[in-house]
Motif scaffolding. Structure first.
Motif, PDB file in Angstrom:
ATOM      1  N   LYS A 124     -10.226 -12.439   3.450  1.00  0.00           N
ATOM      2  CA  LYS A 124     -10.494 -11.258   4.080  1.00  0.00           C
ATOM      3  C   LYS A 124      -9.593 -10.161   3.339  1.00  0.00           C
ATOM      4  O   LYS A 124      -8.475 -10.376   3.493  1.00  0.00           O
ATOM      5  CB  LYS A 124     -10.426 -11.290   5.560  1.00  0.00           C
ATOM      6  CG  LYS A 124     -11.531 -12.091   6.246  1.00  0.00           C
ATOM      7  CD  LYS A 124     -11.302 -12.010   7.596  1.00  0.00           C
ATOM      8  CE  LYS A 124     -12.402 -13.169   8.265  1.00  0.00           C
ATOM      9  NZ  LYS A 124     -12.030 -13.022   9.852  1.00  0.00           N
ATOM     10  N   ILE A 125      -9.913  -8.924   3.178  1.00  0.00           N
ATOM     11  CA  ILE A 125      -9.164  -7.971   2.660  1.00  0.00           C
ATOM     12  C   ILE A 125      -8.682  -6.990   3.843  1.00  0.00           C
ATOM     13  O   ILE A 125      -9.516  -6.760   4.749  1.00  0.00           O
ATOM     14  CB  ILE A 125      -9.809  -6.980   1.549  1.00  0.00           C
ATOM     15  CG1 ILE A 125     -10.091  -7.563   0.290  1.00  0.00           C
ATOM     16  CG2 ILE A 125      -9.229  -5.662   1.526  1.00  0.00           C
ATOM     17  CD1 ILE A 125      -8.812  -7.647  -0.558  1.00  0.00           C
ATOM     18  N   LEU A 126      -7.485  -6.858   4.060  1.00  0.00           N
ATOM     19  CA  LEU A 126      -6.972  -5.996   5.093  1.00  0.00           C
ATOM     20  C   LEU A 126      -6.238  -4.757   4.579  1.00  0.00           C
ATOM     21  O   LEU A 126      -5.762  -4.713   3.637  1.00  0.00           O
ATOM     22  CB  LEU A 126      -5.743  -6.741   5.871  1.00  0.00           C
ATOM     23  CG  LEU A 126      -6.217  -7.956   6.694  1.00  0.00           C
ATOM     24  CD1 LEU A 126      -4.782  -8.693   7.388  1.00  0.00           C
ATOM     25  CD2 LEU A 126      -7.283  -7.898   7.460  1.00  0.00           C
ATOM     26  N   MET A 127      -7.075  -3.568   4.947  1.00  0.00           N
ATOM     27  CA  MET A 127      -6.729  -2.371   4.868  1.00  0.00           C
ATOM     28  C   MET A 127      -5.956  -1.859   5.863  1.00  0.00           C
ATOM     29  O   MET A 127      -6.644  -1.795   7.005  1.00  0.00           O
ATOM     30  CB  MET A 127      -7.752  -1.493   4.312  1.00  0.00           C
ATOM     31  CG  MET A 127      -8.539  -1.867   2.966  1.00  0.00           C
ATOM     32  SD  MET A 127      -9.988  -1.066   2.682  1.00  0.00           S
ATOM     33  CE  MET A 127      -9.413   0.637   2.216  1.00  0.00           C
ATOM     34  N   GLU A 128      -4.769  -1.078   5.794  1.00  0.00           N
ATOM     35  CA  GLU A 128      -4.053  -0.461   6.768  1.00  0.00           C
ATOM     36  C   GLU A 128      -3.932   1.048   6.861  1.00  0.00           C
ATOM     37  O   GLU A 128      -3.723   1.554   5.923  1.00  0.00           O
ATOM     38  CB  GLU A 128      -2.659  -1.263   6.874  1.00  0.00           C
ATOM     39  CG  GLU A 128      -2.560  -2.563   7.320  1.00  0.00           C
ATOM     40  CD  GLU A 128      -1.472  -3.148   7.495  1.00  0.00           C
ATOM     41  OE1 GLU A 128      -1.008  -4.163   8.331  1.00  0.00           O
ATOM     42  OE2 GLU A 128      -0.530  -2.697   6.675  1.00  0.00           O
ATOM     43  N   GLN A 129      -4.120   1.573   7.709  1.00  0.00           N
ATOM     44  CA  GLN A 129      -4.186   3.295   8.027  1.00  0.00           C
ATOM     45  C   GLN A 129      -2.747   3.214   9.010  1.00  0.00           C
ATOM     46  O   GLN A 129      -2.749   2.924  10.112  1.00  0.00           O
ATOM     47  CB  GLN A 129      -5.241   3.771   8.820  1.00  0.00           C
ATOM     48  CG  GLN A 129      -5.095   5.358   8.702  1.00  0.00           C
ATOM     49  CD  GLN A 129      -6.409   5.888   9.389  1.00  0.00           C
ATOM     50  OE1 GLN A 129      -7.368   5.253   9.974  1.00  0.00           O
ATOM     51  NE2 GLN A 129      -6.496   7.184   9.317  1.00  0.00           N
TER      52      GLN A 129
END
Length: 382
Positions: free
Chosen positions: A292-297
């Motif tokens: 799973k790719i985790l993108m963070e804002q």
């Protein structure tokens, strides 16, 4: 002394009245304490560092996944490697029986020698006729014929040399070398099998996994939001750095970076494919892995509230804020995302120093007096 019973009765009545007054006083005191309000946990809001996380399923591929295919037909004579081996660029992998191609090369070289001799013969004939032509003993037609024969011999030699070079190339193709460094995949063929360059299945797949690509898809709306937020100059900017959660639940040690996308929205799925690249120095990741790719804002000064503090009424979310008199005021909130078990709240909904009830909110209504509890103790009262 005759009045002794009277004084005794008076003393008893006095004691009774005193006890009654004492009980009444204690009851009134307890009643005053109850008026401090309902004891519930309260949180005073403040700006905190938070990250709103987006997750997408991804598949791993090596930066170079090369299908190894034969370029000539023949019998697979030798296999120099085994499945899972790491090989260096240029290392021999397979050997095809070279004897037929060696014989073809010998024949091509013999043709070259023959055409070279023919060229030499036509050149000698042209040189022999030249004095006779110069002295006008024979016509120039003879010269032109001899010149044409010489040029035909030159062309025939060039063709024979090209055929020789082609045979040399084919002979070289009987040894299949690694075009890149990487890991050997499954080898479906065994020694003795006949292989052809038209076979649909490759001999193996060689994966260079010094770095890996992780391909993942996001919806059109998510992609539009990502494109806006990655250029945003405020605190809501989405970082191009991403994390990878492996199939066993662990977060991969190295961070990746989104470096490309497919450039088009898939009309059938309404999604777009993006690519993230990760360093893979320990070769832990292999082609075919999933994760799973985790993108963070990142929000450096976010307003966070526990999810337990919010109540849902139809499609809206509310919290109970305490006013200066510790009475509840129901307030609608706008949720921008989640950070762990907390909601990230739009700054127009709540602000720092607001006090909210964080549990037991389902039994509350506007105007209820609250005796705030924070860190396990009452903030008001005794």
């Amino acid at each position: 002394m005759k009045n002794y019973p009277f004084f005794k009765e008076l003393r008893i009545k006095t004691q009774f009245l005193f006890c009654s007054a004492l009980i009444l006083a204690i009851s009134c005191k307890e009643k005053v304490q109850e008026d401090t309000g309902l004891a519930l946990p309260v949180k005073t809001l403040k700006g905190e560092l938070a990250a709103n996380t987006f997750q997408y399923l991804g598949s791993v591929e090596g930066i170079e996944d090369v299908e190894i295919r034969p370029q000539v037909d023949g019998i697979l004579e030798e296999i120099y490697v085994d499945e899972g081996d790491f090989v260096q660029k240029g290392q021999p992998l397979f050997k095809i029986n070279s004897q037929p191609y060696l014989e073809d090369l010998k024949n091509a070289r013999a043709n070259v020698a023959l055409e070279r001799a023919k060229l030499k013969k036509t050149k000698t004939e042209l040189e022999r006729l030249q004095p006779l032509i110069d002295n006008e003993v024979i016509s120039d037609v003879k010269q032109k014929t001899a010149q044409a024969d010489y040029e035909i011999a030159e062309a025939s030699l060039a063709r024979a040399q090209a055929l020789e070079a082609n045979m040399e190339i084919k002979l070289g193709f009987t040894t299949i070398n690694a075009p890149v460094s990487g890991f050997i995949g499954r080898i479906p063929k065994s020694e003795g099998n006949v292989i052809k360059n038209t076979n649909s299945e490759p001999l193996t797949i060689l994966s260079n996994v010094s770095k890996v690509y992780v391909y993942f898809s996001m919806s059109e709306s998510d992609h539009l939001y990502y494109e806006r937020m990655k250029k945003d100059s405020t605190s809501k900017r989405i970082s191009p750095d991403v994390k990878l959660v492996l199939a066993d639940g662990y977060v991969y040690d190295h961070h990746g970076r989104i470096d490309a996308n497919s450039g088009q929205i898939n009309r059938n799925t309404g999604s777009i494919t993006l690519r993230a690249v990760f360093d893979n120095p320990d070769t832990l990741l292999r082609s075919g892995n999933t994760g799973k790719i985790l993108m963070e804002q990142i929000y450096p000064n976010a307003i966070l509230i526990p999810q337990s503090a919010a109540i849902s009424i139809q499609d809206k979310k509310f919290v109970f804020v305490l006013d200066e008199n510790n009475k509840t005021v129901r307030k609608e909130i706008e949720i921008e995302g989640r950070s762990g078990k907390d909601y990230i709240i739009n700054s127009e909904s709540l602000s720092a120093n607001d006090r909210i009830v964080v549990s037991g909110v389902n039994k509350l209504a506007d105007g209820i007096l609250i005796n705030p509890i924070q860190s396990g103790r009452l903030l008001t009262g005794n």
